[in-house]
Design an enzyme around this catalytic site. Structure first.
Site, PDB file in Angstrom:
ATOM      1  N   SER A   1       0.825  -1.212   0.000  1.00  0.00           N
ATOM      2  CA  SER A   1       0.000   0.000   0.000  1.00  0.00           C
ATOM      3  C   SER A   1       0.855   1.257   0.000  1.00  0.00           C
ATOM      4  O   SER A   1       0.332   2.342  -0.230  1.00  0.00           O
ATOM      5  CB  SER A   1      -0.960   0.005   1.187  1.00  0.00           C
ATOM      6  OG  SER A   1      -0.507  -0.775   2.248  1.00  0.00           O
TER       7      SER A   1
ATOM      8  N   HIS B   1      -2.792  -3.059  -6.247  1.00  0.00           N
ATOM      9  CA  HIS B   1      -3.164  -2.639  -4.894  1.00  0.00           C
ATOM     10  C   HIS B   1      -4.663  -2.838  -4.690  1.00  0.00           C
ATOM     11  O   HIS B   1      -5.480  -2.158  -5.307  1.00  0.00           O
ATOM     12  CB  HIS B   1      -2.766  -1.161  -4.732  1.00  0.00           C
ATOM     13  CG  HIS B   1      -3.123  -0.566  -3.409  1.00  0.00           C
ATOM     14  ND1 HIS B   1      -3.384   0.766  -3.236  1.00  0.00           N
ATOM     15  CD2 HIS B   1      -3.277  -1.130  -2.188  1.00  0.00           C
ATOM     16  CE1 HIS B   1      -3.674   1.000  -1.969  1.00  0.00           C
ATOM     17  NE2 HIS B   1      -3.624  -0.130  -1.318  1.00  0.00           N
TER      18      HIS B   1
ATOM     19  N   GLU C   1      -6.017  -0.679  -7.763  1.00  0.00           N
ATOM     20  CA  GLU C   1      -5.124   0.351  -8.276  1.00  0.00           C
ATOM     21  C   GLU C   1      -3.890  -0.364  -8.827  1.00  0.00           C
ATOM     22  O   GLU C   1      -3.182  -1.040  -8.070  1.00  0.00           O
ATOM     23  CB  GLU C   1      -4.761   1.282  -7.111  1.00  0.00           C
ATOM     24  CG  GLU C   1      -3.925   2.474  -7.478  1.00  0.00           C
ATOM     25  CD  GLU C   1      -3.669   3.376  -6.247  1.00  0.00           C
ATOM     26  OE1 GLU C   1      -3.730   2.882  -5.109  1.00  0.00           O
ATOM     27  OE2 GLU C   1      -3.411   4.578  -6.455  1.00  0.00           O
TER      28      GLU C   1
ATOM     29  N   ASN D   1      -3.990   6.229  -1.587  1.00  0.00           N
ATOM     30  CA  ASN D   1      -3.520   6.555  -0.240  1.00  0.00           C
ATOM     31  C   ASN D   1      -2.963   7.968  -0.150  1.00  0.00           C
ATOM     32  O   ASN D   1      -3.024   8.605   0.896  1.00  0.00           O
ATOM     33  CB  ASN D   1      -2.480   5.534   0.222  1.00  0.00           C
ATOM     34  CG  ASN D   1      -3.137   4.244   0.678  1.00  0.00           C
ATOM     35  OD1 ASN D   1      -4.289   4.276   1.108  1.00  0.00           O
ATOM     36  ND2 ASN D   1      -2.454   3.137   0.572  1.00  0.00           N
TER      37      ASN D   1
HETATM   38  P1  NAD Z   1      -1.384  -9.583   7.356  1.00  0.00           P
HETATM   39  O1  NAD Z   1      -0.426  -9.353   8.448  1.00  0.00           O
HETATM   40  O2  NAD Z   1      -2.811  -9.854   7.669  1.00  0.00           O
HETATM   41  O3  NAD Z   1      -0.881 -10.770   6.429  1.00  0.00           O
HETATM   42  C1  NAD Z   1       0.447 -10.942   6.050  1.00  0.00           C
HETATM   43  C2  NAD Z   1       0.677 -12.427   5.858  1.00  0.00           C
HETATM   44  O4  NAD Z   1       1.934 -12.614   5.220  1.00  0.00           O
HETATM   45  C3  NAD Z   1       0.730 -13.209   7.177  1.00  0.00           C
HETATM   46  O5  NAD Z   1      -0.157 -14.291   7.106  1.00  0.00           O
HETATM   47  C4  NAD Z   1       2.171 -13.681   7.258  1.00  0.00           C
HETATM   48  O6  NAD Z   1       2.316 -14.937   7.899  1.00  0.00           O
HETATM   49  C5  NAD Z   1       2.540 -13.755   5.812  1.00  0.00           C
HETATM   50  N1  NAD Z   1       3.977 -13.711   5.586  1.00  0.00           N
HETATM   51  C6  NAD Z   1       4.893 -12.919   6.184  1.00  0.00           C
HETATM   52  N2  NAD Z   1       6.120 -13.194   5.723  1.00  0.00           N
HETATM   53  C7  NAD Z   1       6.002 -14.170   4.820  1.00  0.00           C
HETATM   54  C8  NAD Z   1       6.902 -14.882   4.002  1.00  0.00           C
HETATM   55  N3  NAD Z   1       8.199 -14.624   4.031  1.00  0.00           N
HETATM   56  N4  NAD Z   1       6.423 -15.823   3.179  1.00  0.00           N
HETATM   57  C9  NAD Z   1       5.106 -16.090   3.134  1.00  0.00           C
HETATM   58  N5  NAD Z   1       4.204 -15.444   3.893  1.00  0.00           N
HETATM   59  C10 NAD Z   1       4.643 -14.502   4.725  1.00  0.00           C
HETATM   60  O7  NAD Z   1      -1.257  -8.297   6.417  1.00  0.00           O
HETATM   61  P2  NAD Z   1      -2.302  -7.711   5.379  1.00  0.00           P
HETATM   62  O8  NAD Z   1      -3.136  -6.694   6.036  1.00  0.00           O
HETATM   63  O9  NAD Z   1      -2.949  -8.819   4.639  1.00  0.00           O
HETATM   64  O10 NAD Z   1      -1.334  -6.920   4.387  1.00  0.00           O
HETATM   65  C11 NAD Z   1      -0.507  -7.571   3.465  1.00  0.00           C
HETATM   66  C12 NAD Z   1       0.003  -6.576   2.435  1.00  0.00           C
HETATM   67  O11 NAD Z   1      -1.091  -5.917   1.814  1.00  0.00           O
HETATM   68  C13 NAD Z   1       0.870  -5.468   2.997  1.00  0.00           C
HETATM   69  O12 NAD Z   1       1.870  -5.149   2.049  1.00  0.00           O
HETATM   70  C14 NAD Z   1      -0.086  -4.322   3.174  1.00  0.00           C
HETATM   71  O13 NAD Z   1       0.549  -3.078   3.136  1.00  0.00           O
HETATM   72  C15 NAD Z   1      -0.958  -4.513   1.942  1.00  0.00           C
HETATM   73  N6  NAD Z   1      -2.283  -3.915   2.022  1.00  0.00           N
HETATM   74  C16 NAD Z   1      -3.012  -3.977   3.182  1.00  0.00           C
HETATM   75  C17 NAD Z   1      -4.267  -3.403   3.228  1.00  0.00           C
HETATM   76  C18 NAD Z   1      -5.080  -3.477   4.483  1.00  0.00           C
HETATM   77  O14 NAD Z   1      -6.069  -2.766   4.581  1.00  0.00           O
HETATM   78  N7  NAD Z   1      -4.723  -4.302   5.430  1.00  0.00           N
HETATM   79  C19 NAD Z   1      -4.798  -2.788   2.097  1.00  0.00           C
HETATM   80  C20 NAD Z   1      -4.045  -2.762   0.917  1.00  0.00           C
HETATM   81  C21 NAD Z   1      -2.790  -3.327   0.893  1.00  0.00           C
END
Ligand code: NAD
Length: 736
Positions: A447, A468, A480, A518
């Site tokens: 993000s 995104h 996005e 964002n």
């Molecule tokens: P989250 O913490 O819920 O999930 C992340 C997952 O990645 C976890 O299950 C973790 O175990 C796994 N992980 C970590 N390291 C790893 C590895 N080396 N190999 C495999 N899996 C691994 O996070 P999220 O909220 O799902 O966000 C994930 C991404 O999406 C981030 O980059 C975040 O910025 C982006 N994002 C989040 C949102 C939101 O609203 N939460 C919105 C858009 C984008």
């Protein structure tokens, strides 16, 4: 070439078939109306014709009115020498009503209600908007039993309402209470549910559709073709406004509309006025009232802006307006790395679209949790009748949970959604690339992190891109797509084709800090917190946003996304910007809340208070002592302008710096991505409504009062000096 043709069988039933050449779905044009009217006239005048069936030559009946034409009618109102711009529009709408009313009367004597010929509608599939208003003017509506078909009125979603008699006829057919979901919420239902609700009359096997309609026409008696509202003893179902029960319904509906729209959307209110006033008078007067309110809504700048953004431009983006010229890029096998909140959602929507998904995490338990998320969501969809059990099982079977990167072999697209940490992201990129073939594109769901930087971990930066998603993935309509400096056209085409497959609306932007969405949302959140820190009442801040049509006020939105995330972004930005960092006042609010342990909804405590069961209860009473309200509060418009300008000026900067290349993406992305005041048609559309000279002057005032973040960008100054609008300038350049 004609839209309608007629054939009369030996049984005396004239079948009028609607089949607009060169389109996959019928849409109604003014010429189409004239053809239909002429054919109906012929059928009614022909002594050999006993009755009429109106059907379609396509799988569906009709998608609605040609909204491009409606937009043209609106913009052209007043052309052709009319003194009063509304009059031409009103006359056009009344012309449409006259055609439908002639079908409904079908040649009967208007006084005695004797004579006339039966007219049935036979709908093979989807019937929307005017595609349902026309059947409602017929005497009986048959639909083929087709669970995929959608029946209803989507108009309210683009800022208008059913203005071809649908409002008046459905209110009279069902009563206000039962009509409300269809008219006010735009609910679309399958034929069985439509028949159950009374919106249509009969559902028959697809192969029997025409025969059933024909048989009804031949058997119909004189009483069968007189509409209830044309009879002397007509009573408005559920009661008209001055009836005791009707009174309660109308008061309740007005309260519901006000509660949901906060007065920000003109169409639901106009619709309710049309129903209320129409219910007090006979049908033909009610139709004139409906036409007046419809004219009023079409002339409101909001409806034109909403039609442009949410229908015309959105459709153009979905069809690939900015897609590089490349052969179709199919995604058959998708890899998702990181089975957390976002990764699990992405796997779920992809599997539902028929794509095989490999869902990977660091432990079996984490990967299984991601798959279980899809399982729970699919079970809910099945239990609510949105999906068959078979389809739910099939979708779940497409998701393989794993910890093994080798399982990504053969994937043609991989999306990583691991922690927002450049090192972790680089690690999974390298591990995945080792198993991927040359056809694969690698995407990051980051993000905030620049795509160009993340692409360094790949040996094929031309095949590295940002996709995104927004949270919750299942519900949010936008994706996005971010092009890094070295991202190639094939990756863009693949991301767009994937977005289309999973039925999301895509925008394509260039790489820069926070991309587009964002970049605009964060200032909105910050402005809310800044005002709170200044002593503006939190209720004023939140209500000001709701009255602009934002689904969530800034403080509520921070609670939903978590203050921790805000703190993390603030700390990273502060580290990157050093002495230039402009948001210390915002951080002070965040840190004060952190100190209180109020980190947002997930923590059960934030700017709002939450019950033990996690229900939001209202603004946290502790905000008062923590951020004492100033004795003098700003007026509502000042608060609203701060919230709006801080976002739209950022959108202009994104355009100016080339992050956005198409203002349609700026407008559509803002509405679908974060609920930016939908009635305005988006940031650029809103600036056009204000007029750039006024927008510049107002931004200067805000900058003088509240700080340089409101200073008009050079592009706005230049346009204001010329009195130019964004859509006038960039819309035209785009078309050239
Ligand atoms: P989250 O913490 O819920 O999930 C992340 C997952 O990645 C976890 O299950 C973790 O175990 C796994 N992980 C970590 N390291 C790893 C590895 N080396 N190999 C495999 N899996 C691994 O996070 P999220 O909220 O799902 O966000 C994930 C991404 O999406 C981030 O980059 C975040 O910025 C982006 N994002 C989040 C949102 C939101 O609203 N939460 C919105 C858009 C984008």
């Amino acid at each position: 070439m004609t839209d309608f043709t007629m054939q009369t069988g030996s049984d005396g039933v004239a079948v009028i078939t609607w089949d607009v050449p060169g389109r996959s779905m019928n849409v109604m044009s003014l010429a189409g109306f004239a053809e239909l009217d002429a054919l109906m006239g012929q059928a009614l005048a022909d002594g050999a014709v006993r009755g009429v069936v109106i059907t379609s030559g396509k799988d569906s009946f009709a998608g609605g009115m040609d909204l491009n034409l409606l937009a043209g009618m609106r913009d052209g109102a007043g052309d052709g020498g009319d003194d009063d711009p509304a009059q031409g529009l009103f006359d056009g709408i009344m012309g449409m009503h006259a055609v439908l009313r002639r079908i409904e009367r079908a040649g009967m004597d208007p006084k005695t209600l004797k004579g006339g010929k039966p007219v049935a509608a036979a709908l093979p599939g989807t019937a929307l908007g005017i595609g349902l208003e026309l059947p409602l003017a017929c005497h009986r509506i048959f639909a083929a039993d087709n669970a995929q078909a959608k029946i209803g009125f989507p108009e309210i979603n683009v800022g208008i309402f059913p203005g071809g008699g649908g409002t008046t006829r459905v209110a009279r057919r069902l009563g206000l209470m039962a009509a409300a979901p269809f008219l006010l919420e735009g609910r679309l239902v399958a034929p069985q549910a439509a028949a159950k609700a009374g919106l249509i009359d009969e559902v028959v096997a697809p192969g029997a559709l025409l025969d059933a309609a024909r048989a009804w026409v031949l058997a119909a008696g004189p009483g069968d073709i007189v509409k209830p509202w044309d009879r002397k003893d007509f009573r408005f179902p559920g009661g008209a406004p001055y009836h005791p029960s009707g009174y309660m319904t109308f008061v309740g509906a007005a309260a519901m509309v006000a509660g949901r729209t906060w007065g920000a959307f003109p169409a639901p209110r106009a619709l309710l006025s049309a129903v209320y006033e129409g219910a007090l008078v006979p049908f033909d007067a009610a139709i004139r009232i409906e036409a007046r309110w419809f004219t009023h809504i079409l002339l409101n700048p909001s409806s034109g802006a909403m039609i442009r953004a949410l229908f015309i431009d959105r459709e153009a983006l979905e069809k690939g307006a900015n897609r590089p010229d490349m052969p179709p890029q199919k995604v058959q096998r998708l890899g998702v790395i990181g089975a957390g909140m976002m990764g699990a959602g992405i796997a779920n929507v992809a599997a539902q679209a028929g794509i095989e998904v490999v869902l990977l995490d660091t432990s079996d338990a984490a990967a299984a949790r991601g798959r279980a998320h899809a399982e729970a969501d699919l079970a809910k969809a099945v239990s609510r009748g949105r999906m068959s059990a078979g389809a739910g099982d099939a979708a779940l079977a497409r998701i393989t949970a794993t910890t093994d990167f080798a399982a990504l072999a053969g994937a043609d697209l991989v999306i990583e959604a691991v922690f927002e940490d450049p090192q972790v992201k680089a690690g999974v990129t390298r591990q995945a690339m080792a198993h991927l073939g040359p056809e694969a594109v690698f995407a990051s769901n980051t993000s905030t992190l620049p795509i160009g930087d993340l692409a360094r971990a790949s040996d094929r930066p031309e095949d590295f891109i940002g996709i995104h998603f927004f949270s919750p993935v299942e519900r949010m309509l936008l994706v996005e797509i971010i092009k890094g400096a070295r991202t190639g056209p094939r990756a863009v085409a693949k991301a767009l084709d994937f977005a289309r497959r999973i039925r999301k609306t895509p925008i394509v932007v260039n790489d820069a800090r926070f991309f587009y969405a964002n970049r605009c949302i964060i200032p909105y959140l910050n402005e809310g917190m800044r005002m709170l820190g200044e002593g503006v009442s939190p209720a004023l801040i939140e209500n000001a946003a709701r009255m602009l049509g934002f689904p969530l006020g800034p403080l509520q939105l921070i609670d939903e996304t978590s203050l921790e995330l805000g703190l993390r972004i603030a700390r990273a930005t502060r580290a990157a910007m050093g002495a230039d960092y402009p948001d210390a006042a915002v951080d002070a609010v965040l840190e004060a809340m952190e100190h209180e342990g109020r980190l947002g909804r997930k923590a059960g405590a934030g700017f709002y208070a939450y019950s033990d069961r996690g229900e939001r209860e209202g603004l946290w009473p502790g905000l008062g002592p923590l951020f004492p309200p100033a004795a003098a509060q700003p007026d509502l418009v000042t608060v609203q302008h701060r919230l709006m300008f801080v976002q739209v000026l950022e959108a202009v900067r994104a355009l100016e710096s080339g992050v956005l290349t198409d203002i349609r993406e700026g407008d559509v992305g803002a509405i679908l991505g974060w609920g930016f005041a939908p009635w305005s048609g988006g940031p650029f559309s809103w600036l056009d409504m204000l007029g750039t000279p006024y927008a510049e002057a107002r931004a200067d005032e805000l900058a003088a009062a509240f700080g340089p973040r409101f200073a008009p960008p050079a592009l706005l100054r230049e346009m204001a000096a010329r009195g130019q609008g964004f859509h006038a300038r960039f819309g035209a350049a785009r078309a050239a």
